[in-house]
Each structure stands twice: as C-alpha cells, then as structure tokens.
Scaffold this motif. Sequence first.
Motif, short mmCIF file in Angstrom:
data_model
loop_
_atom_site.label_atom_id
_atom_site.label_comp_id
_atom_site.label_asym_id
_atom_site.label_seq_id
_atom_site.Cartn_x
_atom_site.Cartn_y
_atom_site.Cartn_z
N MET A 54 0.85 -1.18 0.00
CA MET A 54 0.00 0.00 0.00
C MET A 54 0.89 1.24 0.00
SD MET A 54 -3.13 0.99 2.56
CE MET A 54 -4.45 0.25 1.64
N THR A 55 0.49 2.24 -0.72
CA THR A 55 1.23 3.49 -0.83
C THR A 55 1.38 4.17 0.53
OG1 THR A 55 0.36 3.79 -3.07
CG2 THR A 55 1.27 5.74 -2.00
N GLU A 56 2.60 4.60 0.85
CA GLU A 56 2.84 5.39 2.06
C GLU A 56 2.48 6.84 1.72
OE1 GLU A 56 6.87 5.04 3.43
OE2 GLU A 56 6.85 2.87 3.10
N ILE A 57 1.63 7.47 2.55
CA ILE A 57 1.19 8.83 2.27
C ILE A 57 1.58 9.74 3.43
CG2 ILE A 57 -0.76 10.35 1.78
CD1 ILE A 57 -2.21 7.92 0.61
N ALA A 58 2.26 10.83 3.09
CA ALA A 58 2.66 11.83 4.09
C ALA A 58 2.21 13.21 3.64
CB ALA A 58 4.17 11.81 4.29
N PHE A 59 1.65 13.96 4.57
CA PHE A 59 1.29 15.35 4.33
C PHE A 59 2.35 16.23 4.97
CE2 PHE A 59 -2.72 13.64 3.17
CZ PHE A 59 -3.42 14.62 2.47
N HIS A 60 2.88 17.15 4.20
CA HIS A 60 3.86 18.11 4.68
C HIS A 60 3.15 19.46 4.76
CE1 HIS A 60 7.67 15.65 3.53
NE2 HIS A 60 6.64 14.86 3.83
N PHE A 61 2.77 19.84 5.99
CA PHE A 61 2.01 21.07 6.22
C PHE A 61 2.94 22.25 6.49
CE2 PHE A 61 -1.09 17.80 7.32
CZ PHE A 61 -2.21 18.26 6.66
N ASN A 62 2.43 23.44 6.20
CA ASN A 62 3.10 24.70 6.49
C ASN A 62 4.36 24.93 5.66
OD1 ASN A 62 1.20 25.67 8.41
ND2 ASN A 62 2.02 24.15 9.86
N ALA A 63 4.32 24.49 4.41
CA ALA A 63 5.43 24.79 3.49
C ALA A 63 5.38 26.29 3.17
CB ALA A 63 5.28 23.98 2.20
N PRO A 64 6.54 26.93 3.02
CA PRO A 64 6.55 28.37 2.70
C PRO A 64 5.92 28.66 1.34
CG PRO A 64 8.76 27.45 2.60
CD PRO A 64 7.87 26.37 3.13
N ASP A 65 6.22 27.83 0.37
CA ASP A 65 5.57 27.87 -0.95
C ASP A 65 5.87 26.54 -1.64
OD1 ASP A 65 7.65 28.26 -3.31
OD2 ASP A 65 8.35 29.52 -1.66
N LYS A 66 5.06 26.20 -2.60
CA LYS A 66 5.16 24.87 -3.22
C LYS A 66 6.40 24.69 -4.08
CE LYS A 66 0.41 23.55 -2.76
NZ LYS A 66 -0.51 22.53 -3.13
N VAL A 67 6.78 25.70 -4.84
CA VAL A 67 7.91 25.56 -5.75
C VAL A 67 9.22 25.38 -4.98
CG1 VAL A 67 9.27 26.72 -7.53
CG2 VAL A 67 6.78 26.75 -7.66
N THR A 68 9.47 26.24 -4.02
CA THR A 68 10.70 26.15 -3.24
C THR A 68 10.75 24.82 -2.48
OG1 THR A 68 10.75 28.54 -2.99
CG2 THR A 68 12.07 27.27 -1.44
N TYR A 69 9.64 24.44 -1.89
CA TYR A 69 9.63 23.19 -1.13
C TYR A 69 9.82 21.98 -2.05
CZ TYR A 69 8.71 19.81 2.46
OH TYR A 69 8.85 18.76 3.34
N ALA A 70 9.22 22.00 -3.22
CA ALA A 70 9.38 20.91 -4.17
C ALA A 70 10.85 20.75 -4.57
CB ALA A 70 8.52 21.13 -5.41
N CYS A 71 11.54 21.86 -4.76
CA CYS A 71 12.97 21.80 -5.10
C CYS A 71 13.78 21.18 -3.97
CB CYS A 71 13.49 23.19 -5.43
SG CYS A 71 12.89 23.83 -7.00
N ARG A 72 13.44 21.55 -2.76
CA ARG A 72 14.13 21.00 -1.58
C ARG A 72 13.92 19.49 -1.49
NH1 ARG A 72 12.25 22.49 4.46
NH2 ARG A 72 13.28 20.76 5.45
N VAL A 73 12.67 19.04 -1.67
CA VAL A 73 12.37 17.60 -1.63
C VAL A 73 13.07 16.89 -2.78
CG1 VAL A 73 10.52 15.90 -1.89
CG2 VAL A 73 10.19 17.88 -0.41
N ALA A 74 13.04 17.47 -3.97
CA ALA A 74 13.68 16.85 -5.14
C ALA A 74 15.18 16.66 -4.89
CB ALA A 74 13.45 17.70 -6.38
N ARG A 75 15.83 17.68 -4.38
CA ARG A 75 17.27 17.60 -4.09
C ARG A 75 17.55 16.49 -3.08
NH1 ARG A 75 18.87 22.87 -1.90
NH2 ARG A 75 17.90 22.04 -0.05
#
Length: 144
Positions: free
Chosen positions: A1-22
């Motif tokens: 089954m897929t593991e699902i996590a919610f990351h709340f209170n990100a400053p903005d989606k683009v910056t946070y996505a880059c951080r996660v991608a790195r």
Amino acid sequence: MTEIAFHFNAPDKVTYACRVARKLLRQGQRLVIRTPLALMDPLDAMLWNMAPQDFVAHCRLGDAPELLQASPIVLAHDDACELPHRQVLLNLEGGVPPGFGSFERLIEVVVADDEADRAAARVRWRHYVQRGYALVRHDLAQGV
C-alpha cells in the motif's frame, strides 16, 4: 500500500518541491512532481538554477522516451499514466492525483498561509483515510 505523508506549512510549493527533489535525488530515489500548469515553468527554472552542487536533473512528461527513462525526476501536469517510474509522487495540485496508488510513496504539500490549499488538503486527507491509508503528518513549522 502506498505510504502517504502530508507536509504542512510549506513556505511555498515551488521552493519546497525543489528542496524535496534535491533530498530524494541525493538518496538515489526517483520522483514524479505533479504540478499545476501555472507552476510548471517556475519549478523547471528553479530546478535548473540551483547551486552547481545541488544540480537536480529532471525532464517533463512528454519529453523524448530516452530522456524520461534517464531522468530521476519528472515534472507532470496531466495524468501520470505513461511515467517511466513510480517510486515517489510529490503532489502540488489541489486534487487527489490519479494513479497515486501505483506509487510506493506519496507526498502531499500544503502551503502555510493559503486557506484554499489547506481546505483542499483536508478533502484529500479524508479521501485517503476513507480508503484505509495510514497517513503521516509533518508540520514544517515545527521542524518535525
């Protein structure tokens, strides 16, 4: 089954996505970032313009098949049926991503000061819970 996590209170989606991608790239994981079309170009540009030591190789869904196979990170804004891998899905969109159950992990990003985004996240949360998924909550404001 897929593991699902919610990351709340990100400053903005683009910056946070880059951080996660790195981070995931450094861990040798493959990632699909599902993003609204309006965020596609800013996300693409930010990934290409990170510091040289943080270079994040990526491509867009619809690029040449060889490029899709070679890229550890794929940016997608439509149905993810033709993806070359299904390890981690990072959802920046407001709805439940189609086909999320075929990924090993799903990360939902929720912006801190965006009530519409928070309301959409509550709908997605209920959707997953009603289907029996155990959810993990990460409050980025608390560093957890």
